[in-house]
Design an enzyme around this catalytic site. Sequence first.
Site, PDB file in Angstrom:
ATOM      1  N   ASP A  12       0.803  -1.158   0.032  1.00 22.35           N
ATOM      2  CA  ASP A  12      -0.047   0.023   0.198  1.00 22.35           C
ATOM      3  C   ASP A  12       0.925   1.170   0.085  1.00 22.35           C
ATOM      4  O   ASP A  12       1.639   1.341   0.920  1.00 22.35           O
ATOM      5  CB  ASP A  12      -1.001   0.045   1.127  1.00 22.35           C
ATOM      6  CG  ASP A  12      -1.898  -1.159   1.322  1.00 22.35           C
ATOM      7  OD1 ASP A  12      -2.011  -1.882   0.167  1.00 22.35           O
ATOM      8  OD2 ASP A  12      -2.838  -1.106   2.255  1.00 22.35           O
ATOM      9  N   ASP A 136     -15.277  -4.524  -1.670  1.00 24.16           N
ATOM     10  CA  ASP A 136     -14.789  -3.978  -0.320  1.00 24.16           C
ATOM     11  C   ASP A 136     -16.279  -3.762   0.792  1.00 24.16           C
ATOM     12  O   ASP A 136     -17.193  -2.989   0.067  1.00 24.16           O
ATOM     13  CB  ASP A 136     -14.249  -2.750  -0.335  1.00 24.16           C
ATOM     14  CG  ASP A 136     -12.956  -2.937  -1.039  1.00 24.16           C
ATOM     15  OD1 ASP A 136     -12.390  -3.851  -1.294  1.00 24.16           O
ATOM     16  OD2 ASP A 136     -12.558  -1.796  -1.932  1.00 24.16           O
TER      17      ASP A 136
END
Length: 249
Positions: A12, A136
Site C-alpha cells: 500500500d 470491499d
Amino acid sequence: MKPQFEIIPAIDIFENQVVRLHKGNYEEVKVYYKDPIDVIKYFKDIGIQRIHIVDLNAAKEGKTDTNRSTISKIVNHKENLVLEIGGGIRTKNVIQEYLNLGFDYLILGTIAIKNPHFVEEVIQEFSSHHFIIGVDAYKEELRISGWREGSNIHIFDFFKTIQNWGIEQVIFTDISRDGTLLGPNIELLKKILEFTNLKIIASGGISSDKDVEDLLRLESSNLIGVIIGKAFYEHKVNLKKLLNISKHS
C-alpha cells in the site's frame, strides 16, 4: 484441476512510501518502508509470484499523479512478477497508462459501483482479462471512495452484476478485519463461495500462518488466493512457509 492457491503480499503506497492503514482510516497511517523497491526485492528473492499494489492517494483523491514515479519504478523491477494495482482507477486514460506500464491486472472498485456502464465499456475496449473487481464490504454492505462512503448495496447483489460482466476474479475485503490482525471472516467467505462461482481472493484480517491454513482448509476451487498485508509487515506470518504450504495444498 484445482488451481494453485496464491500467496499475494500487499504494498500500500501513500506519499510514495509503503504503509498500512487501520480499517482504511487515513488518520491511522504507519510507514514500513521508505522505498517500496526494498520490499519488492525481498518478495522476489523468496519466490513470490504475484503482488497486490494499492495507490492510497489515488483511492482517496481520485488522482494518480502523487505516486506515479514510485509506481513506475516498481514496474521497472517487475521481471517475472504478476502485478495488480488498485486505487483511483476511474478513467480510460488511467487504464491505458497502467496497461502501458506493464500491469497485469487492474482493480476496479468505486467506479464499478458508481458507474457500471463504464465497466462494460472498458471490458469491450480492453478485454475483461485485465480487470479484477474489488468488493470491499462492511457488514455485507459495499463501501466506496477509499472505504469512506456507504453504498446501500448488498454484496450478493453486486456479485450477480459482476458475473454478468464476464469478469472472473474478485478481491473480497472485509473492512472490519482489514489491518486489525483479527483473522479473516471465514463464515462470510463460506457464504460467498457457496453463492458465486467467481474466483475469490480473500483480503483483510490475516494475523498468522494458521489463518492462511484455515483458508486452505475451505477446499474451494473458487478461493484462489489471499492478500497479506499488515501480518507480513508486523512479522506475524512466514511468507516462505506459506508459499511452500500453498504449493502442496
